[in-house]
Scaffold this active site. Structure first.
Site, mmCIF file in Angstrom:
data_model
loop_
_atom_site.group_PDB
_atom_site.id
_atom_site.type_symbol
_atom_site.label_atom_id
_atom_site.label_comp_id
_atom_site.label_asym_id
_atom_site.label_seq_id
_atom_site.Cartn_x
_atom_site.Cartn_y
_atom_site.Cartn_z
ATOM 1 C CE LYS A 13 -2.548 -0.256 3.681
ATOM 2 N NZ LYS A 13 -2.103 -1.537 4.212
ATOM 3 N NE ARG A 88 -4.698 -0.334 9.940
ATOM 4 C CZ ARG A 88 -3.637 0.171 9.324
ATOM 5 N NH1 ARG A 88 -3.670 1.354 8.777
ATOM 6 N NH2 ARG A 88 -2.534 -0.529 9.245
ATOM 7 N NE ARG A 127 7.101 -2.906 5.456
ATOM 8 C CZ ARG A 127 5.781 -2.709 5.452
ATOM 9 N NH1 ARG A 127 5.154 -2.440 4.329
ATOM 10 N NH2 ARG A 127 5.100 -2.778 6.563
ATOM 11 N NE ARG A 161 5.819 -0.117 9.942
ATOM 12 C CZ ARG A 161 4.636 -0.071 9.327
ATOM 13 N NH1 ARG A 161 4.546 0.459 8.124
ATOM 14 N NH2 ARG A 161 3.561 -0.526 9.902
ATOM 15 N NE ARG A 172 1.285 -4.212 10.920
ATOM 16 C CZ ARG A 172 2.354 -4.093 10.128
ATOM 17 N NH1 ARG A 172 3.477 -4.714 10.418
ATOM 18 N NH2 ARG A 172 2.281 -3.372 9.041
HETATM 19 P P1 AMP Z 1 0.455 1.273 8.698
HETATM 20 O O1 AMP Z 1 1.662 2.130 8.511
HETATM 21 O O2 AMP Z 1 -0.728 1.721 7.890
HETATM 22 O O3 AMP Z 1 0.746 -0.197 8.541
HETATM 23 O O4 AMP Z 1 -0.008 1.466 10.243
HETATM 24 C C1 AMP Z 1 0.851 1.092 11.302
HETATM 25 C C2 AMP Z 1 0.087 1.039 12.609
HETATM 26 O O5 AMP Z 1 -0.454 2.344 12.912
HETATM 27 C C3 AMP Z 1 -1.113 0.111 12.642
HETATM 28 O O6 AMP Z 1 -0.751 -1.254 12.896
HETATM 29 C C4 AMP Z 1 -1.917 0.722 13.792
HETATM 30 O O7 AMP Z 1 -1.336 0.411 15.049
HETATM 31 C C5 AMP Z 1 -1.711 2.227 13.557
HETATM 32 N N1 AMP Z 1 -2.741 2.755 12.629
HETATM 33 C C6 AMP Z 1 -2.552 3.237 11.371
HETATM 34 N N2 AMP Z 1 -3.719 3.640 10.825
HETATM 35 C C7 AMP Z 1 -4.670 3.401 11.770
HETATM 36 C C8 AMP Z 1 -6.082 3.576 11.812
HETATM 37 N N3 AMP Z 1 -6.774 4.060 10.759
HETATM 38 N N4 AMP Z 1 -6.734 3.234 12.956
HETATM 39 C C9 AMP Z 1 -6.073 2.765 14.027
HETATM 40 N N5 AMP Z 1 -4.744 2.531 14.048
HETATM 41 C C10 AMP Z 1 -4.046 2.849 12.930
#
Ligand code: AMP
Length: 223
Positions: A13, A88, A127, A161, A172
């Site tokens: 993404k 989400r 990654r 990360r 996740r």
């Molecule tokens: P990402 O970079 O999109 O994979 O997001 C990393 C982490 O940020 C996720 O595993 C959540 O802990 C938090 N996060 C990101 N977007 C959201 C969201 N819309 N709602 C809640 N937590 C989020």
């Protein structure tokens, strides 16, 4: 255009979002990036969000919706935006619809990236990200940097990360299945979802995404 890019962790993404947003000249808005910025700055919001990110859990809705509301209020979103990682869950989708309805708009397209789960764990665990450029993304096997730990693009330090480790990835994925797939259903009911395969080269997936939103394949060249 107002676009949502949705898909399980590891579907690519972030990689696609950066390219699509650049191609369409709209801002790329990632809640994950916004949280990581807060964490790096050591803000109170960042301190609260950090434990959730580390555990692979969702940050509470009130915090997340507050962050996105503030971001969408900035003038650069007037001509459109590309959302990555928000909404989400169903409550966030309803909150987003409400925010957009207040300004007389709605999402124009939802692109769902599809990928087999087995591939996800392998992709994410390898990654490596660059501390200096959020679109400088490497993989220890599939796109390794020339020198281990060093970004080919800018020389920045590469890191993993802390939520990209196997146990957290599984959590996740579970959260994606239970919380986020209802968001796809929610927008399917609005008739705006197109599913595209996330398997293949970055450019191939980008071409599929551009075609899905009505841009010709040759528009994608040079991105
Ligand atoms: P990402 O970079 O999109 O994979 O997001 C990393 C982490 O940020 C996720 O595993 C959540 O802990 C938090 N996060 C990101 N977007 C959201 C969201 N819309 N709602 C809640 N937590 C989020």
């Amino acid at each position: 255009m107002r676009i949502l890019l949705i898909g399980p962790p590891g579907a690519g993404k972030g990689t696609q979002a950066v390219r699509l947003a650049a191609h369409l000249s709209i801002p790329h808005i990632s809640t994950g990036d916004l949280f990581r910025e807060h964490i790096d700055q050591g803000s109170e919001l960042g301190r609260n969000a950090h434990a959730h990110l580390r555990a692979g859990r969702l940050v509470p809705d009130d915090v997340t919706i507050g962050v996105i509301e503030e971001r969408l209020a900035r003038p650069d979103t007037e001509a459109g935006f590309l959302l990555d990682g928000f909404p989400r869950n169903r409550a966030q989708a309803e909150a987003l619809d409400g925010l957009l309805a207040d300004s007389g708009s709605k999402l124009d397209a939802v692109l769902e990236l599809e990928i087999p789960e087995a591939e996800v764990v392998e992709r994410i665990a390898g990654r490596r990200l660059c501390r200096q450029g959020r679109d400088h993304i490497f993989h220890v096997d599939y796109s390794p940097p020339a020198a281990p730990g060093v970004c080919d693009v800018c020389g920045g330090e590469l890191y993993q990360r802390d939520d990209d480790r196997e146990a957290t990835i599984r959590k996740r994925l579970e959260v994606y299945r239970s919380e986020t797939t209802p968001v796809v259903d929610h927008y399917q009911a609005q008739g705006v979802v197109t599913a595209i395969s996330a398997v293949g080269q970055v450019q191939e997936v980008l071409d599929r995404a551009l075609i899905a939103i009505g841009h010709r394949r040759d528009d994608a060249s040079g991105v």
